[in-house]
Write a protein that holds these residues in place. Structure first.
Motif, PDB file in Angstrom:
ATOM      1  N   ILE A  91       2.142  -4.738   0.941  1.00  0.00           N
ATOM      2  CA  ILE A  91       1.501  -3.729   0.084  1.00  0.00           C
ATOM      3  C   ILE A  91      -0.011  -3.951   0.028  1.00  0.00           C
ATOM      4  CG2 ILE A  91       1.279  -2.958  -2.318  1.00  0.00           C
ATOM      5  CD1 ILE A  91       4.279  -3.229  -2.608  1.00  0.00           C
ATOM      6  N   LEU A 141      10.598  -5.259   7.086  1.00  0.00           N
ATOM      7  CA  LEU A 141      11.006  -5.272   5.681  1.00  0.00           C
ATOM      8  C   LEU A 141      12.515  -5.032   5.594  1.00  0.00           C
ATOM      9  CD1 LEU A 141      10.162  -5.415   2.701  1.00  0.00           C
ATOM     10  CD2 LEU A 141       9.906  -2.941   2.745  1.00  0.00           C
ATOM     11  N   ILE A 147       7.158   3.055   1.300  1.00  0.00           N
ATOM     12  CA  ILE A 147       7.072   2.210   0.104  1.00  0.00           C
ATOM     13  C   ILE A 147       6.366   2.971  -1.008  1.00  0.00           C
ATOM     14  CG2 ILE A 147       6.087   0.090  -0.842  1.00  0.00           C
ATOM     15  CD1 ILE A 147       6.511  -1.231   1.807  1.00  0.00           C
ATOM     16  N   LEU A 178       7.441  -2.126   8.255  1.00  0.00           N
ATOM     17  CA  LEU A 178       8.591  -1.540   7.561  1.00  0.00           C
ATOM     18  C   LEU A 178       9.904  -1.929   8.240  1.00  0.00           C
ATOM     19  CD1 LEU A 178       7.328   2.022   6.628  1.00  0.00           C
ATOM     20  CD2 LEU A 178       7.892   0.151   5.076  1.00  0.00           C
ATOM     21  N   ASN A 187      -2.308  -2.994   2.792  1.00  0.00           N
ATOM     22  CA  ASN A 187      -2.570  -1.558   2.898  1.00  0.00           C
ATOM     23  C   ASN A 187      -3.538  -1.057   1.831  1.00  0.00           C
ATOM     24  OD1 ASN A 187      -0.928  -0.019   4.975  1.00  0.00           O
ATOM     25  ND2 ASN A 187       0.550  -1.496   4.187  1.00  0.00           N
ATOM     26  N   ASP A 188      -4.004  -1.973   0.954  1.00  0.00           N
ATOM     27  CA  ASP A 188      -4.768  -1.550  -0.215  1.00  0.00           C
ATOM     28  C   ASP A 188      -6.261  -1.488   0.111  1.00  0.00           C
ATOM     29  OD1 ASP A 188      -6.075  -1.440  -2.725  1.00  0.00           O
ATOM     30  OD2 ASP A 188      -4.255  -2.203  -3.672  1.00  0.00           O
ATOM     31  N   ARG A 189      -6.830  -0.286   0.076  1.00  0.00           N
ATOM     32  CA  ARG A 189      -8.233  -0.137   0.471  1.00  0.00           C
ATOM     33  C   ARG A 189      -9.191  -0.835  -0.479  1.00  0.00           C
ATOM     34  NH1 ARG A 189      -8.527   3.072   4.734  1.00  0.00           N
ATOM     35  NH2 ARG A 189      -6.657   4.303   5.075  1.00  0.00           N
ATOM     36  N   LEU A 223       3.100  -0.761  -8.942  1.00  0.00           N
ATOM     37  CA  LEU A 223       2.606  -1.804  -8.033  1.00  0.00           C
ATOM     38  C   LEU A 223       1.345  -1.362  -7.273  1.00  0.00           C
ATOM     39  CD1 LEU A 223       5.840  -3.373  -6.465  1.00  0.00           C
ATOM     40  CD2 LEU A 223       4.444  -4.236  -8.332  1.00  0.00           C
ATOM     41  N   GLY A 224       0.508  -0.606  -7.915  1.00  0.00           N
ATOM     42  CA  GLY A 224      -0.761  -0.216  -7.295  1.00  0.00           C
ATOM     43  C   GLY A 224      -0.769   1.206  -6.756  1.00  0.00           C
ATOM     44  N   TYR A 225       0.428   1.835  -6.671  1.00  0.00           N
ATOM     45  CA  TYR A 225       0.486   3.176  -6.078  1.00  0.00           C
ATOM     46  C   TYR A 225       0.227   4.296  -7.106  1.00  0.00           C
ATOM     47  CZ  TYR A 225       1.906   1.098  -1.718  1.00  0.00           C
ATOM     48  OH  TYR A 225       1.911   0.370  -0.563  1.00  0.00           O
ATOM     49  N   ARG A 233      -2.731   4.881  -7.785  1.00  0.00           N
ATOM     50  CA  ARG A 233      -3.966   5.450  -7.228  1.00  0.00           C
ATOM     51  C   ARG A 233      -3.596   6.439  -6.127  1.00  0.00           C
ATOM     52  NH1 ARG A 233      -6.082  -0.094  -5.478  1.00  0.00           N
ATOM     53  NH2 ARG A 233      -3.839  -0.231  -5.251  1.00  0.00           N
ATOM     54  N   ARG A 240      -0.471  -8.653  -8.126  1.00  0.00           N
ATOM     55  CA  ARG A 240       0.226  -7.399  -7.863  1.00  0.00           C
ATOM     56  C   ARG A 240       1.540  -7.275  -8.633  1.00  0.00           C
ATOM     57  NH1 ARG A 240      -1.286  -3.050  -4.819  1.00  0.00           N
ATOM     58  NH2 ARG A 240      -3.260  -4.032  -5.282  1.00  0.00           N
ATOM     59  N   LEU A 249       8.188   3.721  -4.557  1.00  0.00           N
ATOM     60  CA  LEU A 249       7.714   3.183  -5.834  1.00  0.00           C
ATOM     61  C   LEU A 249       7.314   4.310  -6.788  1.00  0.00           C
ATOM     62  CD1 LEU A 249       5.743   0.074  -4.573  1.00  0.00           C
ATOM     63  CD2 LEU A 249       7.827   0.079  -5.937  1.00  0.00           C
ATOM     64  N   GLU A 289      -3.940   5.630  -2.375  1.00  0.00           N
ATOM     65  CA  GLU A 289      -3.085   4.644  -1.702  1.00  0.00           C
ATOM     66  C   GLU A 289      -1.765   5.287  -1.302  1.00  0.00           C
ATOM     67  OE1 GLU A 289      -4.339   1.704  -0.819  1.00  0.00           O
ATOM     68  OE2 GLU A 289      -6.150   2.455  -1.805  1.00  0.00           O
TER      69      GLU A 289
END
Lengths: 106, 410
Positions: free
Chosen positions: B364, B389, A65, B386, B367-369, A52-54, A56, B74, A69, A59
């Motif tokens: 998510i 969540l 989270i 969190l 938080n994504d640069r 899910l993008g992690y 990288r 995503r 993941l 990140e």
């Protein structure tokens, strides 16, 4: 073959042992033409375990989270397209001397 | 001066737009059965929706992408689709409840059968969406929704026993109560779902794209959310309080919209009741517009159709067609004679069940640069992000078992 047929396919090594499933496909962009070409496939133990993008490394937030993941997708690896012997409707077969690369991106 | 006016308008709209049929019914039902012993849930719920709306608005302003574009990107096509189906169906249920709410409010105002008002309400919603500019439809219904302040006034006119109300806030059960723990927690989830309804976030983030928000608008949006929503939640609490003062001692359980109105009529007579009714119509009509737009937004964003009220209908045909079909389905369901109040009670619980599906992707991506640059969540936002969540997942998982054990709170 379209991408959604490739995803979730079982992956077998040269002797036919199942080593995982295709969880994602990695593309690289050509700087000059802007075209995307397929670099390789990401292979994971379970079909649902995606980053899910992690994937990288930069990140890392929220930390819980990100860690969860990455833990779910543990054991995933990248195999370059050159190391793939065949892609058939029932599975992906790798060459004998295929190499496992880290799935992480910088 | 113009900036101050803009800020005030935004805050007032957020206050008036906060309450919808879900808040009206659930707050009143809970007040009439549990007094103020569940008011803490409204407070938690409003902190949650502030956090969620603020994150999704920031993601939309910086990345230019609304909620369902993010979800599709995503989670991928397949999981994204499952997410779409669940969110879309629950939104359709909420839309049906809101249109039913308009019809019930107009019935109270005119004593004409709600069956006559259902088609009128649905057509009016469609006409406004088709013809009226986005900023106008948002501001007018929001400002008229401020009429619900009459509930806060009614609390004082009713001269309540403040000590007993304070005690209920501190979780001392009112003496009349004979509810089981399962029912208590079931209604806690319903109240939480009514405060944190997913459509609010689809609407908020898509609205940010509609109004071409940029980095510069983030300050204003933060004030709108962080001031407007908590004040809106006070209206929700006021509705609960009036029910707790008037209905609870007589053990009258709220099962219709007229009972929500009863305490206000007792406190302030006909004029107060008329003002409250105006508030009902504005709140349900505004929310009907928002849910109808959200049905179009979510489907169009997932499938990549062109969408938005800033385009002419002919340029976003599938977006508009989706909304028309949803209104027809909603009106059709209501015409079978189902009780809109019951649809509302279920819709808020299902909203709570579906909440993690939209919350997690937004958390998510916020938080994504690559998307957000330097506007990613800070440490404090992530801490609360969190915590919520966990709360959202617990509420979602516990909802169905509690629904079964408590026989849906009956």
């Amino acid at each position: 073959m379209i991408l959604s047929e490739l995803l979730q396919l079982p992956v077998l090594d040269a002797v036919g042992t199942r080593i995982g499933v295709v969880t994602d496909v990695r593309f690289a962009l050509d700087h000059d033409s802007g075209d995307a070409h397929m670099l390789g496939v990401l292979i994971g133990r379970r079909s649902r375990a995606t980053f899910l993008g992690y994937e990288r490394k930069t990140e890392t937030a929220p930390a819980l989270i990100a860690r969860f993941l990455r833990w779910r997708a543990r054991g995933s690896f990248l195999v370059l397209l050159d190391d793939v012997r065949s892609i058939e409707p029932d599975g992906v077969r790798l060459r004998t001397d295929y190499r496992r690369y880290s799935p992480e991106l910088p | 001066m113009k900036a101050v006016l803009g800020l005030a308008l935004g805050v007032l709209t957020a206050i008036g737009g906060f309450v919808d049929i879900g808040d009206l019914v659930t707050s009143s039902v809970v007040g009439s059965r549990f007094g103020l012993t569940l008011a803490w849930v409204i407070i938690i719920g409003v902190v949650g929706i502030c956090l969620f709306a603020q994150m999704s608005g920031r993601v939309a302003a910086i990345s230019g992408r609304a909620t369902f574009e993010i979800i599709r990107e995503r989670l991928g096509a397949r999981v994204g689709f499952a997410n779409l189906v669940a969110s879309f169906l629950i939104n359709l249920m909420t839309l049906t409840a809101e249109v039913g709410g308009i019809a019930l409010s107009l019935q109270l105002a005119t004593s004409l059968q709600p069956t006559l008002w259902i088609p009128v309400a649905a057509i009016a919603v469609w006409l406004v969406i088709w013809r009226v500019k986005f900023s106008i439809l948002e501001n007018v219904t929001g400002l008229l929704g401020l009429a619900l302040i009459v509930f806060a006034v009614a609390v004082f006119l009713l001269h309540p026993d403040w000590q007993s109300l304070g005690g209920q806030l501190l979780l001392q059960s009112p003496s009349q109560g004979s509810e089981t723990p399962a029912t208590y927690w079931y209604f806690a989830i319903a109240l939480f779902g009514s405060a944190m309804t997913p459509y609010e976030v689809f609407f908020f983030s898509s609205g940010a794209v509609e109004e071409h928000w940029t980095r510069k608008d983030l300050g204003q949006s933060r004030v709108n959310v962080l001031v407007g929503f908590p004040l809106g939640a006070l209206l929700s609490i006021a509705i609960s309080v009036t029910a707790a003062i008037v209905l609870l001692p007589h053990q009258i359980q709220v099962t219709s919209l007229s009972q929500v109105l009863l305490p206000v009529a007792q406190a302030g007579g006909t004029i107060a009741a008329i003002v409250a009714l105006l508030g009902f119509v504005a709140a349900t009509f505004g929310a009907a517009l928002e849910t109808t737009l959200s049905s179009g937004y979510s489907l169009a964003q997932y499938f990549g159709w062109s969408w938005g009220k800033f385009r002419r209908p002919a340029k976003a045909a599938r977006f508009h067609l989706t909304m028309i079909i949803c209104l027809v389905v909603g009106a059709g369901v209501l015409l079978t004679g189902v009780d809109p109040v019951q649809i509302t009670e279920y819709s808020v619980v299902f909203s709570a069940i579906a909440l993690p599906l939209t919350y997690l992707p937004i958390l998510i991506v916020a938080n994504d640069r690559d998307y957000m640059g330097d506007k990613v969540n800070g440490r404090v936002t992530n801490f609360f992000g969190l915590v919520f969540l966990v709360i959202i997942v617990i509420a979602s998982v516990a909802a169905i078992p509690l629904m079964i054990i408590s026989a849906a709170g009956s």
